[in-house]
Design a protein around this motif. Structure first.
Motif, mmCIF file in Angstrom:
data_model
loop_
_atom_site.group_PDB
_atom_site.id
_atom_site.type_symbol
_atom_site.label_atom_id
_atom_site.label_comp_id
_atom_site.label_asym_id
_atom_site.label_seq_id
_atom_site.Cartn_x
_atom_site.Cartn_y
_atom_site.Cartn_z
ATOM 1 N N GLU A 1 0.376 35.278 28.483
ATOM 2 C CA GLU A 1 1.477 35.383 29.595
ATOM 3 C C GLU A 1 0.964 36.094 30.104
ATOM 4 O OE1 GLU A 1 4.066 33.800 29.508
ATOM 5 O OE2 GLU A 1 4.304 31.762 27.667
ATOM 6 N N THR B 1 0.689 22.827 30.325
ATOM 7 C CA THR B 1 0.285 22.129 29.688
ATOM 8 C C THR B 1 -0.220 21.195 28.493
ATOM 9 O OG1 THR B 1 0.546 25.423 28.935
ATOM 10 C CG2 THR B 1 -0.585 23.740 26.982
ATOM 11 N N ARG B 2 1.115 21.409 28.585
ATOM 12 C CA ARG B 2 1.548 19.872 27.504
ATOM 13 C C ARG B 2 0.047 18.455 28.813
ATOM 14 N NH1 ARG B 2 5.831 19.758 26.615
ATOM 15 N NH2 ARG B 2 7.120 19.141 28.545
ATOM 16 N N ARG C 1 8.143 29.342 33.601
ATOM 17 C CA ARG C 1 7.800 29.465 32.229
ATOM 18 C C ARG C 1 7.643 27.992 31.758
ATOM 19 N NH1 ARG C 1 10.803 33.409 29.947
ATOM 20 N NH2 ARG C 1 9.529 35.333 30.651
ATOM 21 N N GLU C 2 9.129 27.642 32.036
ATOM 22 C CA GLU C 2 9.187 26.095 31.869
ATOM 23 C C GLU C 2 8.228 25.186 32.532
ATOM 24 O OE1 GLU C 2 12.150 22.963 31.843
ATOM 25 O OE2 GLU C 2 12.369 24.526 32.811
ATOM 26 N N ARG D 1 4.932 26.168 32.999
ATOM 27 C CA ARG D 1 3.555 26.484 32.316
ATOM 28 C C ARG D 1 3.607 25.322 30.719
ATOM 29 N NH1 ARG D 1 4.570 31.253 31.606
ATOM 30 N NH2 ARG D 1 2.964 32.449 32.915
ATOM 31 N N SER D 2 4.827 25.698 30.749
ATOM 32 C CA SER D 2 4.640 24.127 29.340
ATOM 33 C C SER D 2 4.126 23.380 28.946
ATOM 34 C CB SER D 2 5.926 24.812 28.589
ATOM 35 O OG SER D 2 6.101 26.358 27.862
#
Length: 617
Positions: free
Chosen positions: A273, A532-533, A525-526, A528-529
């Motif tokens: 982060e 990643t998935r 932030r969303e 990035r998640s």
């Protein structure tokens, strides 16, 4: 409760306790005879909680010497509220109240009515019961502060209580009790993981060996075994849970970290982060002799991203580029900057950019305004001299403002700043002169001030939660970061984040176009998640539109550890006790409003109907 309610006002938790006592048939004017466990039961409880008791007794003696004055006692209770041990001041020992507070005493609500030790056990949270807030009149002369001791797995291991004569009540006693509890909890954590690697880390080097440091237990391969509550707080948003890997948290490879730790006592790490920590390791040479292990590479483990220069702020959107120009102009003149914008839009990144373009050689010092303890605000900001107050560290402390001298002070969550701190900050902005607590020496500092919030400060001014004069001082230059869905450089941001997540990954234009059409309520932030998935799903191939159309993942499983569930349960319980008010919940727990939101949303994923009712802010 009608006419028998003696205090003019009661906090929600005290009122609810009184109601439970009344429903159980207790009469505040007619207390029952005190109930005590037999000697065999006390011995068995002491044996069962031997480690907690051993650690607690040492802290109780320390606490005894820290609480000045007289007429007080310190008690240790088991998880159910039975007293195991007491340390009593000579003056207090002869009082009528003290005679009932002894080993074997049962202090649940049904035995002793509303009291701090029993209520802390029931609430699983710290509580103060002052004078006539006690259900039975016989305890009206006491002020009691109690806090639960949580074991490494999140279970309650005991209750620590400090009780005193109301006339000698000290407002910092609860802070001292909490410090003692944290010390006991850290001791329990270290003992359980005495044969594991224990990482000790903090954002500030001088606090590395203090109670505010996080503790993370890992095995020799870098797999996480456990995290303390403070570690989970530092690493919120990252998978700091058992079964995950060191590389999912930090940008440095685990083997490289071990090698550097063998050469140096302290290592600097940066998480995914962007937060930076100073880290030391306990048991390093015992658990990991000086040789390289075979580092596991699970399929779901992201490869460590290269360290990128800071700040790393993508700004190819014309509106954001204009904001950068304003920021550069503000820092050239040294005027305060207020950054607004929804959660996840990059307010701290913008603050770090302001620090970089200012050309200042001092430190960038971030401060979470919502987490500053009310009772120690001035000491945290301005530092303190040795011996300034009970429990002060030898040699004193510099303070956050002094640490930012020549650099930038970043006040995050400014909308959650306690009113007491607002007046203190306003005085500081007048002349930038500071005086450490307990010292007569004053000095002037040179600080670039940057504040950030997602709160409506104008509304807070109207309701009295924020000072209008402070708002006018902070928003000399005010910028508002746009939501991700409105930015023109979405493709550039997405590719940049994907490179940080996995430098070998790539994404097709068709997939980017589909992503750009989403609303993105969680902003960067969303995103990035999601990336990643997708990087894990694609498994080193190019992320295409077909990966976006894959079946949705199953619902989130139950919390991976009892510790995580205990943290969530504590947040939910405090939220209920504070009338479902987010700001009050954050204040009581000493965390940010965003953390409270996150834990409540997490709970709603685990409970079919989610938290009852709406979330009041």
């Amino acid at each position: 409760m009608g006419s028998i309610t003696r205090p003019a006002t009661l906090t929600p938790e005290i009122r609810q306790s009184w109601e439970r006592c009344l429903e159980a048939g207790l009469d505040p004017h007619r207390p029952p005879e005190p109930v005590y466990a037999d000697a065999a039961t006390v011995r068995e409880a002491r044996d069962r909680h031997e480690l907690t008791r051993r650690l607690a007794l040492a802290e109780m003696h320390n606490l005894y010497h820290q609480i000045s004055g007289s007429n007080f006692m310190i008690a240790l209770g088991d998880p159910g509220g039975m007293v195991l041990d007491t340390i009593t001041d000579d003056t207090f020992r002869t009082t009528a109240e003290a005679k009932n507070i002894r080993a074997g005493g049962l202090w649940g609500e049904l035995q002793q009515g509303t009291n701090a030790l029993g209520l802390a056990s029931a609430m699983k949270a710290p509580v103060t019961v002052h004078g006539p807030e006690h259900f039975f009149r016989m305890y009206d002369g006491l002020t009691c502060n109690a806090a639960p001791i949580f074991g490494p797995s999140g279970e309650i291991a005991g209750i620590l209580d400090a009780s005193s004569d109301c006339r000698s009540r000290q407002r910092h006693t609860m802070a001292l009790v909490k410090m003692s509890v944290r010390q006991i909890e850290n001791g329990l954590f270290r003992d359980l993981h005495r044969n594991d690697l224990v990482l000790i880390f903090h954002t500030r080097a001088e606090y590395l060996r203090t109670l505010s440091a996080g503790l993370l237990a890992v095995d020799p391969t870098g797999t996480i075994i456990a995290a303390s509550a403070q570690a989970a707080f530092f690493l919120q948003g990252l998978p700091a849970r058992p079964g995950h890997h060191f590389a999912e948290l930090f940008r440095t490879g685990f083997l490289d970290f071990l090698d550097e730790s063998h050469r140096r006592d302290r290592v600097r790490l940066e998480d995914h982060e962007g937060s930076s920590y100073v880290v030391a390791i306990d048991n390093l040479h015992k658990v990991c002799p000086l040789h390289r292990h075979q580092e596991p590479k699970p399929k779901s483990q992201p490869r460590p991203a290269p360290r990128t220069p800071s700040p790393d702020f993508i700004a190819e959107d014309p509106a954001v580029t204009a904001l950068l120009t304003q920021v550069a102009g503000a820092t050239a003149r040294g005027v305060p900057i207020l950054i607004r914008g929804p959660t996840g839009t990059g307010k701290e990144l913008m603050a770090r950019h302001a620090h970089a373009v200012s050309g200042r050689t001092g430190a960038f010092v971030p401060v979470n305004c919502a987490a500053l303890p009310d009772t120690l605000i001035e000491a945290e900001l301005f530092g303190y001299a040795e011996g300034a107050f009970t429990g002060a560290r030898r040699g004193g402390a510099k303070g956050l403002v002094n640490e930012a001298d020549g650099g930038t002070l970043f006040l995050d969550e400014i909308g959650d700043m306690p009113v007491q701190l607002q007046s203190i900050l306003l005085r500081l902005l007048d002349d930038w002169t500071i005086r450490p607590v307990g010292s007569s020496a004053r000095r002037t500092v040179d600080v670039q001030l940057v504040a950030a919030t997602n709160a409506n400060l104008e509304e807070a001014v109207q309701t009295g939660r924020f000072r209008a004069d402070l708002l006018y001082r902070l928003n000399t230059i005010e910028i508002t970061l746009p939501p991700l869905a409105e930015r023109k450089d979405f493709h550039r941001i997405a590719r940049h984040l994907l490179h940080i997540i996995d430098p070998a990954a790539s994404i097709a234009d068709t997939a980017l176009a589909l992503l750009a059409q989403r609303p993105w309520p969680g902003n960067v932030r969303e995103l990035r998640s999601v990336l990643t998935r997708l990087a894990i799903t694609a498994d080193r191939s190019v992320i295409g539109a077909e990966h976006l159309n894959a079946p949705a993942p199953p619902p989130a499983p139950a919390p991976a550890s009892t510790l995580e569930r205990a943290v969530i349960d504590q947040v939910v319980a405090t939220w209920e006790q504070s009338g479902r008010n987010i700001t009050e919940t954050a204040r009581r727990l000493g965390v940010t409003r965003n953390t409270v939101y996150k834990k409540l949303r997490t709970m709603s994923n685990y409970v079919k109907s989610g938290p009852r009712g709406g979330i009041d802010d």
